[in-house]
Design an enzyme around this catalytic site. Structure first.
Site: not given
Ligand SMILES: [Fe+2]
Ligand SMILES: [Fe+2]
Length: 325
Positions: A34, A77, A112, A115, A165, A168, A197-198, A201
């Site tokens: 995305w 971020e 990242e 973000h 991670e 977050t 996403d986090e 990760h």
């Molecule tokens: Fe992260």
């Molecule tokens: Fe992030």
């Protein structure tokens, strides 16, 4: 062959293929990623101004604490260059650009980077933020740097990233839920994407540590204990505003997060319990005496933290951030 005398550098080398697998499994390609533009008004379209107007109407109803948390998250971020350069200083990581470790670092950074872009653009359009103040805080945070107390040690560093991670993921997910409740589905979707996403990760970094536990359980256990004794600090712990002493802004930011339940001391303990489970700390074998003591400390820590949290009062102090218009 991994033996008791194996060094950290050898373990890191031994893990290269594994990191390569996690890279393919847990990072997305650019084509399947995305982008902030997918989630925000498109300025090339005639409908742009109407969409922005609607965005601003929705944003008008967001609570003060939620906005404060959003700005703090955005600044955190936006300090991504600090995190990338920190990753590159971890001892023993091969510097060969084709190494899976380096590919991981670059791929992670690339993900990242979206973000801060997404959150920043949303906040700008919302009309509720003093952008100059927010930008100054970002510049401060980058210039001030941070001290995560990981001593450039890979074992400590990946305990840190596993924890961070996950934290977050929790906080962006909660912001998404609250935004939805307050009627802003666009913001909810945006934070939901960041949170997802986090989560990937976090999964990868936890897998790195599990792998290290396979090769070097005793040293990994000692590193885990050391990080928990020092406490995991947020990467933005030096966050500050123009004209405000360092340390103050961050405290108010975490108070706001605690108050609206975006990230609380109970979350800290939950994350720790999750890591203990994930890394099967209770079932570890091959620990020496120091390793056993480290395990005892970590296993007893969640209950201790819960007792401390019970005595803590919810922060009620009102604070006027310079970031919010
Ligand atoms: Fe992260
Ligand atoms: Fe992030």
């Amino acid at each position: 062959m991994i033996t008791a005398a194996t060094s950290r550098t050898e373990v890191i080398r031994w893990m290269e293929d594994f990191v390569g697998e996690k890279f393919s499994e847990l990072l997305k390609t650019v084509e399947e990623s995305w982008q902030p533009a997918d989630l925000l008004p498109d300025a090339t379209l005639e409908t742009f101004f109407d969409e922005v107007k609607e965005l601003r109407e929705r944003a008008r109803d967001l609570s003060y604490d939620l906005l404060a948390v959003l700005v703090g998250d955005t600044i955190t971020e936006e300090a991504l260059p600090t995190y990338e350069s920190w990753l590159m200083t971890i001892k023993g990581l091969p510097q060969d650009p084709d190494s899976p470790w380096m590919k991981w670092n670059r791929g992670w950074t690339a993900e990242e980077n979206r973000h801060g872009d997404a959150l920043n653009r949303y906040l700008y359009l919302s009309g509720r933020i003093n952008m100059r103040e927010m930008e100054a805080s970002t510049q401060y945070l980058l210039a001030d740097g941070f001290d995560l107390q990981t001593d450039m040690d890979p074992y400590r560093s990946f305990v840190y990233t596993s924890f961070q991670e996950t934290a977050t993921n929790i906080s962006h997910r909660r912001v998404a839920q609250i935004a939805k409740k307050q009627g802003d589905n666009m913001l909810a979707k945006l934070c939901g994407h960041v949170a997802a996403d986090e989560a990937r990760h976090a999964k990868a970094y936890k897998a790195f540590v599990s792998k290290i536990f396979e090769a070097d359980p005793n040293e990994m256990m000692l590193a885990f204990e050391d990080m928990m004794r020092k406490k995991i600090v947020m990467p933005a712990h030096y966050m500050r505003e123009l004209g405000v002493d360092i340390g103050k802004t961050f405290g108010h930011f975490t108070d706001a997060a605690q108050r609206i339940g975006v990230y609380t001391s109970a979350d800290y303990t939950d994350i720790l319990e999750g890591l203990i489970d994930e890394w099967k700390i209770e079932a570890l074998t091959d620990l020496n005496e120091a390793g056993e003591r480290a395990r005892d400390y970590v296993m007893a820590l969640p209950a201790r933290l819960k007792r401390v949290a019970e005595r803590m009062k919810a922060p009620s102090l009102e604070y006027k951030f310079r970031w919010i218009a």
